[in-house]
Design an enzyme around this catalytic site. Structure first.
Site, PDB file in Angstrom:
ATOM      1  N   ARG A 103      13.407  31.453 -12.263  1.00  0.00           N
ATOM      2  CA  ARG A 103      13.847  30.066 -12.235  1.00  0.00           C
ATOM      3  C   ARG A 103      15.089  29.934 -11.357  1.00  0.00           C
ATOM      4  O   ARG A 103      15.951  30.812 -11.356  1.00  0.00           O
ATOM      5  CB  ARG A 103      14.198  29.653 -13.663  1.00  0.00           C
ATOM      6  N   THR A 400       3.941  21.306  -8.213  1.00  0.00           N
ATOM      7  CA  THR A 400       4.041  22.741  -8.403  1.00  0.00           C
ATOM      8  C   THR A 400       2.690  23.299  -8.027  1.00  0.00           C
ATOM      9  O   THR A 400       1.768  22.539  -7.761  1.00  0.00           O
ATOM     10  CB  THR A 400       4.345  23.005  -9.897  1.00  0.00           C
ATOM     11  N   THR A 418       7.262  26.558  -7.829  1.00  0.00           N
ATOM     12  CA  THR A 418       7.557  25.150  -7.602  1.00  0.00           C
ATOM     13  C   THR A 418       8.814  24.969  -6.766  1.00  0.00           C
ATOM     14  O   THR A 418       9.608  25.905  -6.621  1.00  0.00           O
ATOM     15  CB  THR A 418       7.762  24.471  -8.987  1.00  0.00           C
ATOM     16  N   GLU A 420      10.004  21.749  -7.559  1.00  0.00           N
ATOM     17  CA  GLU A 420      10.193  20.602  -8.454  1.00  0.00           C
ATOM     18  C   GLU A 420       9.435  19.371  -7.949  1.00  0.00           C
ATOM     19  O   GLU A 420       8.230  19.353  -8.064  1.00  0.00           O
ATOM     20  CB  GLU A 420      11.666  20.288  -8.707  1.00  0.00           C
ATOM     21  N   GLU A 439      15.368  21.547  -8.248  1.00  0.00           N
ATOM     22  CA  GLU A 439      15.057  21.951  -9.634  1.00  0.00           C
ATOM     23  C   GLU A 439      16.150  21.566 -10.632  1.00  0.00           C
ATOM     24  O   GLU A 439      15.883  21.391 -11.818  1.00  0.00           O
ATOM     25  CB  GLU A 439      14.833  23.468  -9.680  1.00  0.00           C
ATOM     26  N   SER A 463       8.870  23.400 -17.937  1.00  0.00           N
ATOM     27  CA  SER A 463       7.669  23.261 -18.764  1.00  0.00           C
ATOM     28  C   SER A 463       6.571  24.212 -18.312  1.00  0.00           C
ATOM     29  O   SER A 463       5.451  24.174 -18.829  1.00  0.00           O
ATOM     30  CB  SER A 463       7.134  21.834 -18.669  1.00  0.00           C
ATOM     31  N   GLY A 484       4.795  19.162 -14.257  1.00  0.00           N
ATOM     32  CA  GLY A 484       6.045  18.896 -14.967  1.00  0.00           C
ATOM     33  C   GLY A 484       5.835  18.987 -16.462  1.00  0.00           C
ATOM     34  O   GLY A 484       5.204  19.910 -16.977  1.00  0.00           O
TER      35      GLY A 484
HETATM   36  N1  GLU Z   1      10.116  21.246 -12.431  1.00  0.00           N
HETATM   37  C1  GLU Z   1       8.942  21.329 -13.240  1.00  0.00           C
HETATM   38  C2  GLU Z   1       9.139  22.296 -14.381  1.00  0.00           C
HETATM   39  O1  GLU Z   1       9.659  23.348 -14.180  1.00  0.00           O
HETATM   40  C3  GLU Z   1       7.796  21.792 -12.438  1.00  0.00           C
HETATM   41  C4  GLU Z   1       7.448  20.789 -11.408  1.00  0.00           C
HETATM   42  C5  GLU Z   1       6.310  19.975 -11.840  1.00  0.00           C
HETATM   43  O2  GLU Z   1       5.172  20.443 -11.827  1.00  0.00           O
HETATM   44  O3  GLU Z   1       6.577  18.846 -12.214  1.00  0.00           O
HETATM   45  O4  GLU Z   1       8.761  22.022 -15.468  1.00  0.00           O
END
Ligand code: GLU
Length: 594
Positions: A103, A400, A418, A420, A439, A463, A484
């Site tokens: 991450r 992602t 990803t 983000e 992110e 997530s 997300g």
């Molecule tokens: N930033 C999202 C997360 O880590 C992933 C991006 C997405 O698919 O919305 O949960």
């Protein structure tokens, strides 16, 4: 929507990678069955790269990193070396499941109110101000993960794996309708940043046309640099690190820029201390299967497994419709706990054992009533020693990509990565050809008390939920998705459809989706709402719906395993990508068969 078509241009005999004819590369097959190894991703070139590696004797880890390097080129708005991700793996030799956390991490100087605007918590409408900025960029984790995985589990060098992406970056890929549509909403911001506009916009400032070719020699050069020097010296220190810091802290804007871009807080030392975290997976036994998921800093594994456990501890449903209702309500309850308790384990005491215990699941299951609550429910008390935090939470859908790879030796890779939002923070690092992530807007940017508040050297709660299911310790299936906050429910619904409702994996991935995340209404795809089940959920259980933005939830890939007839041939695979969502994905196996 036009069929998504990606072709590799300029393939020559010398350029052996993806060496099959261009026509073959255009084929998108959502399901493939056979032996020898399997891969599924959103893109045919990436899937093809993985299969090429497996065919040449590389293992699933080699294949996953080769394919990921291609995705970094052809899915630059959803992945790449400027971002981060999570990988769940099964080591074939030991059967051990391991999770890797790459991450993005905040700069040391970040504080809970760093994202406030004029001294006030940002509103939803102000999201673009924080997103398109240097402030939203975390230290990327993706290059570190790629090297870590190859060193520890691979047989390929980083140079050999990255050569797949390098060649696609050099030769180019063809813009399809999905890519065009992803560029369009970014245009006003991309136009502010010459390094971004030069790659992704036409000279007149419009998105690159469908059918045109995007080459990215700067990114090819970046891959070569990392390959030559290793990520420590090639990425996290030296000129490339300095360029990231400069781009984040002083966004490289055109004099004609029409927006104000907030400056970041990143230093070279923030980059140089970045590390991949190897974590113990979360795990539950579920109806005779073992389900393994990603622990915090992602909430993905814990929340989907808590919901499964709640389902397992409720009265066995008498009908399919009851199963779907309980799926939605178990997810609502698990989400309440996610928001109150989970965050980066370096900062937050995550009550994982409590949240995943059978006793707690039974308590939560008892709260599922005869009809749906018409609003959010409260978090439970999984462990008295950990006070619940402010239940503020981010519930945004970004972009992602999820990659599934397996080989004949029992190695399995579930990798979601990803930057983000679709297009990240909008800044291509000048001279290096990759977009930076946004992110850090996954922190609860408006709260100074929530467990997921912004702090220095912290990983925002994700997530992302790359999941592996085993049966008597042998691989049974793997699945993951973008989307997300809806990643968790997408993975959960596929598991419920496959395991509880006995759908095939291709049907479970194609099935219309609904996503309840502890809110008054349940997001549901139009096909879910109009199906008899949707109607029945409304009339029997008072479940209310609304449409998600874009009308689609997730874009999953997965693989199911069947034990092979002979040890020599290894297991057989069903590799699965989306037939329609995001323009459809690509699944393939090494040796096609039944
Ligand atoms: N930033 C999202 C997360 O880590 C992933 C991006 C997405 O698919 O919305 O949960």
């Amino acid at each position: 929507m036009m069929r998504r078509v990606r072709t590799l241009l300029g393939v020559t005999a010398a350029c052996a990678v993806l060496a099959a004819p261009v026509a073959a590369a255009q084929e998108k097959q959502p399901t493939a069955r056979g032996t020898g190894g399997a891969a599924a991703s959103v893109d045919p070139l990436a899937t093809r790269a993985a299969i090429d590696v497996l065919r040449k004797g590389g293992n699933a880890f080699d294949a996953a990193i080769a394919a990921a390097s291609v995705l970094g080129v052809v899915e630059p708005y959803s992945s790449g070396v400027g971002g981060g991700g999570y990988m769940t793996i099964r080591e074939g030799s030991s059967g051990r499941i391991v999770t890797l956390d790459s991450r993005e991490t905040s700069p040391k100087a970040m504080t809970p109110n760093s994202f406030f605007i004029d001294g006030q918590p940002p509103t939803d409408a102000q999201f673009p101000i924080n997103r398109y900025s240097g402030l939203s960029t975390g230290v990327p984790g993706t290059p570190a993960l790629w090297e870590y995985v190859l060193r520890r589990y691979g047989t390929y060098s980083l140079a050999k794996a990255l050569s797949y992406g390098e060649r696609v970056a050099e030769h180019g890929f063809t813009v399809d309708q999905t890519f065009f549509d992803q560029t369009t909403p970014n245009v006003p911001y991309f136009a502010d940043v010459p390094s971004t506009a030069a790659i992704y916009l036409d000279p007149d400032g419009t998105p690159r046309d469908v059918g045109s070719t995007i080459r990215n020699p700067d990114l090819a050069k970046t891959y070569r640099l990392i390959a030559r020097k290793g990520v420590e010296r090639g990425f996290y220190r030296g000129p490339l690190a300095a360029a990231i810091v400069a781009a984040a802290d002083n966004p490289p804007l055109a004099p004609t820029a029409t927006h104000t871009w907030r400056k970041g807080l990143m230093t070279k030392s923030d980059l140089s201390v970045y590390r991949v975290r190897r974590r113990v997976p979360v795990h539950i036994d579920y109806h005779g299967y073992e389900v393994w998921g990603m622990p915090p800093s992602s909430s993905g594994g814990t929340t989907s497994l808590e919901a499964l456990n709640i389902l397992q501890h409720s009265t066995p449903p008498a009908s399919r419709i009851q199963t779907l209702y309980r799926y939605l309500e178990a997810s609502r309850l698990a989400y309440a706990d996610r928001n109150a308790y989970l965050g980066d384990p370096a900062f937050v005491r995550n009550p994982l054992a409590g949240l995943l215990s059978g006793g707690y699941a039974a308590q939560r299951a008892a709260l599922i009533g005869a009809t749906a609550p018409q609003g959010p429910v409260a978090a439970g008390e999984p462990a008295a020693t950990v006070p619940a935090g402010d239940a503020a939470s981010v519930d945004r859908v970004g972009s992602t990509t999820h990659l599934s790879v397996a080989d004949r030796s029992g190695n399995v890779v579930a990798y979601t990565f990803t930057i983000e939002q679709t297009g990240g923070n909008g800044i291509v690092v000048p001279g290096y050809g990759f977009l930076l992530n946004n992110e850090l807007t996954d922190f609860d940017t408006a709260s100074t008390t929530a467990p997921n508040r912004a702090e220095g050297h912290k990983r925002p709660r994700s997530s992302i939920a790359p999941t592996i299911v085993t049966r008597r310790k042998q691989p049974f299936m793997t699945v993951g998705s973008p989307g997300g906050a809806s990643i968790i429910t997408t993975v959960l619904q596929i598991l419920v459809d496959r395991i509880d409702l006995h759908m095939t994996l291709p049907d479970a991935i194609a099935a219309p989706r609904a996503s309840q995340r502890n809110s008054a209404t349940t997001e549901a795809e139009p096909a879910f709402q109009s199906a008899p089940e949707g109607q029945q959920l409304i009339s029997t259980y008072k479940e209310a719906y609304r449409l998600p933005a874009g009308n689609e939830i997730g874009a999953a890939t997965g693989i199911e395993f069947r034990r092979g007839k002979s040890r020599r041939r290894g297991p057989s695979f069903v590799a699965v990508a989306e037939p329609k969502r995001r323009g459809g994905g690509a699944a393939a196996v090494v040796t096609p068969g039944r």
